[in-house]
Design an enzyme around this catalytic site. Sequence first.
Site, PDB file in Angstrom:
ATOM      1  N   CYS A  21      35.182  37.937   2.756  1.00  0.00           N
ATOM      2  CA  CYS A  21      34.345  36.767   3.018  1.00  0.00           C
ATOM      3  C   CYS A  21      33.839  36.819   4.453  1.00  0.00           C
ATOM      4  CB  CYS A  21      35.170  35.511   2.803  1.00  0.00           C
ATOM      5  SG  CYS A  21      34.131  34.061   2.818  1.00  0.00           S
ATOM      6  N   ALA A  22      34.713  37.142   5.380  1.00  0.00           N
ATOM      7  CA  ALA A  22      34.323  37.213   6.788  1.00  0.00           C
ATOM      8  C   ALA A  22      33.243  38.272   6.967  1.00  0.00           C
ATOM      9  CB  ALA A  22      35.540  37.547   7.640  1.00  0.00           C
TER      10      ALA A  22
END
Length: 26
Positions: A21-22
């Site tokens: 996600c990052a």
Amino acid sequence: QAVLGAGLPCNTTTSPIIKVCASGMK
């Protein structure tokens, strides 16, 4: 709540998903 390109919510305690996600947020 940021959302990954795949549609997975970044708000999760799963480390691997947070990593992906990052990366998607960058």
